[in-house]
Design a protein around this motif. Sequence first.
Motif, short mmCIF file in Angstrom:
data_model
loop_
_atom_site.label_atom_id
_atom_site.label_comp_id
_atom_site.label_asym_id
_atom_site.label_seq_id
_atom_site.Cartn_x
_atom_site.Cartn_y
_atom_site.Cartn_z
N ASN A 230 0.83 -1.21 0.00
CA ASN A 230 0.00 0.00 0.00
C ASN A 230 0.86 1.26 0.00
O ASN A 230 0.52 2.25 -0.65
CB ASN A 230 -0.93 0.01 1.21
N CYS A 231 1.95 1.22 0.77
CA CYS A 231 2.87 2.35 0.80
C CYS A 231 4.17 1.93 1.46
O CYS A 231 4.25 0.89 2.11
CB CYS A 231 2.27 3.55 1.54
N PHE A 232 5.19 2.74 1.26
CA PHE A 232 6.47 2.59 1.94
C PHE A 232 6.54 3.70 2.99
O PHE A 232 6.05 4.81 2.75
CB PHE A 232 7.63 2.74 0.96
N ILE A 233 7.16 3.42 4.11
CA ILE A 233 7.37 4.42 5.14
C ILE A 233 8.88 4.49 5.39
O ILE A 233 9.49 3.49 5.78
CB ILE A 233 6.61 4.06 6.43
N THR A 234 9.45 5.65 5.13
CA THR A 234 10.90 5.79 5.27
C THR A 234 11.29 5.85 6.74
O THR A 234 10.44 5.97 7.62
CB THR A 234 11.40 7.07 4.57
N GLN A 235 12.58 5.80 7.01
CA GLN A 235 13.07 5.88 8.39
C GLN A 235 12.71 7.21 9.03
O GLN A 235 12.63 7.30 10.25
CB GLN A 235 14.58 5.66 8.43
N ASP A 236 12.47 8.23 8.21
CA ASP A 236 12.08 9.54 8.73
C ASP A 236 10.58 9.64 8.96
O ASP A 236 10.09 10.69 9.37
CB ASP A 236 12.50 10.64 7.76
N GLY A 237 9.85 8.56 8.65
CA GLY A 237 8.40 8.55 8.84
C GLY A 237 7.61 9.07 7.66
O GLY A 237 6.39 9.18 7.73
N GLU A 238 8.28 9.37 6.56
CA GLU A 238 7.59 9.85 5.37
C GLU A 238 6.85 8.70 4.70
O GLU A 238 7.42 7.64 4.45
CB GLU A 238 8.60 10.47 4.40
N VAL A 239 5.59 8.90 4.40
CA VAL A 239 4.76 7.89 3.74
C VAL A 239 4.84 8.17 2.23
O VAL A 239 4.55 9.28 1.78
CB VAL A 239 3.30 7.96 4.22
N VAL A 240 5.23 7.14 1.48
CA VAL A 240 5.47 7.31 0.05
C VAL A 240 4.74 6.22 -0.73
O VAL A 240 4.80 5.04 -0.37
CB VAL A 240 6.99 7.23 -0.25
N GLU A 241 4.06 6.63 -1.79
CA GLU A 241 3.38 5.67 -2.67
C GLU A 241 4.41 4.73 -3.30
O GLU A 241 5.53 5.16 -3.59
CB GLU A 241 2.60 6.40 -3.76
N PRO A 242 4.05 3.46 -3.55
CA PRO A 242 5.02 2.50 -4.09
C PRO A 242 5.70 2.94 -5.38
O PRO A 242 6.92 2.84 -5.50
CB PRO A 242 4.18 1.24 -4.31
N ASP A 243 4.94 3.45 -6.35
CA ASP A 243 5.57 3.84 -7.62
C ASP A 243 6.53 5.01 -7.44
O ASP A 243 7.59 5.06 -8.05
CB ASP A 243 4.53 4.14 -8.70
N VAL A 244 6.19 5.94 -6.55
CA VAL A 244 7.08 7.07 -6.27
C VAL A 244 8.33 6.59 -5.53
O VAL A 244 9.45 7.01 -5.83
CB VAL A 244 6.34 8.15 -5.44
N PHE A 245 8.14 5.68 -4.57
CA PHE A 245 9.28 5.16 -3.82
C PHE A 245 10.26 4.44 -4.75
O PHE A 245 11.46 4.66 -4.69
CB PHE A 245 8.82 4.19 -2.72
N LEU A 246 9.73 3.62 -5.63
CA LEU A 246 10.59 2.87 -6.56
C LEU A 246 11.35 3.81 -7.49
O LEU A 246 12.55 3.64 -7.70
CB LEU A 246 9.77 1.87 -7.37
N SER A 247 10.66 4.80 -8.04
CA SER A 247 11.32 5.68 -9.01
C SER A 247 12.20 6.72 -8.34
O SER A 247 13.34 6.91 -8.74
CB SER A 247 10.30 6.34 -9.92
N ASP A 248 11.71 7.38 -7.29
CA ASP A 248 12.44 8.50 -6.69
C ASP A 248 13.49 8.08 -5.67
O ASP A 248 14.52 8.73 -5.54
CB ASP A 248 11.48 9.49 -6.03
N PHE A 249 13.23 7.01 -4.93
CA PHE A 249 14.16 6.59 -3.88
C PHE A 249 15.12 5.50 -4.36
O PHE A 249 16.26 5.46 -3.96
CB PHE A 249 13.40 6.09 -2.64
N LEU A 250 14.62 4.59 -5.19
CA LEU A 250 15.45 3.46 -5.61
C LEU A 250 15.88 3.54 -7.07
O LEU A 250 16.61 2.67 -7.54
CB LEU A 250 14.69 2.14 -5.38
N ASN A 251 15.41 4.54 -7.79
CA ASN A 251 15.74 4.68 -9.22
C ASN A 251 15.34 3.45 -10.02
O ASN A 251 16.07 3.02 -10.90
CB ASN A 251 17.22 4.96 -9.43
N ILE A 252 14.20 2.88 -9.69
CA ILE A 252 13.70 1.70 -10.40
C ILE A 252 12.50 2.11 -11.23
O ILE A 252 11.55 2.70 -10.72
CB ILE A 252 13.30 0.58 -9.41
N ASP A 253 12.58 1.81 -12.52
CA ASP A 253 11.47 2.07 -13.41
C ASP A 253 10.39 1.04 -13.10
O ASP A 253 10.65 -0.16 -13.12
CB ASP A 253 11.96 1.93 -14.86
N ASP A 254 9.17 1.48 -12.81
CA ASP A 254 8.12 0.57 -12.35
C ASP A 254 7.48 -0.26 -13.47
O ASP A 254 6.71 -1.16 -13.20
CB ASP A 254 7.02 1.37 -11.65
#
Length: 153
Positions: free
Chosen positions: A50-74
């Motif tokens: 449903n979502c990723f939660i970073t160590q800082d507590g930021e809630v991030v949508e899966p597609d945004v997390f993959l592209s913006d945090f992990l540089n993975i094309d979804d």
Amino acid sequence: MIEYTNAKGEFTRRRITAYRIENRDNGLRYIIAKCHERRALCTFRLDRVNCFITQDGEVVEPDVFLSDFLNIDDRIPTPEETKRTRATRAFNERILPAITLLVGAARADEHLDPREAERILLYAEKEALELERSGVLEAVPEISAFNALNKLI
């Protein structure tokens, strides 16, 4: 951390250490990770996250997390992209020991001349073409592999 809905429809929140993302033959993507709650290696279907939660507590949508945090094309890669990714991995396994030696030798005088770095990269490019020509690699690696190698040098 992920918020996840399992196959039974149960909502859970899991602290994980992700190891890799896999594309399976069924067309689905999976996160292979250590689940700290279960103290085990677990597989999570990416479409059930449903979502990723970073160590800082930021809630991030899966597609945004993959592209913006992990540089993975979804998107699911094409067969040609998958072939090139395998070729890049195989190339890196074969070339990195030689590159390490060449860079070490070039830096023996505590200076890496840009011409030396260029020659090392040229060697890697020629080696890739030869490995592909001889059938060791199924394709020439992507340009991003050479860009990463250039940064490494």
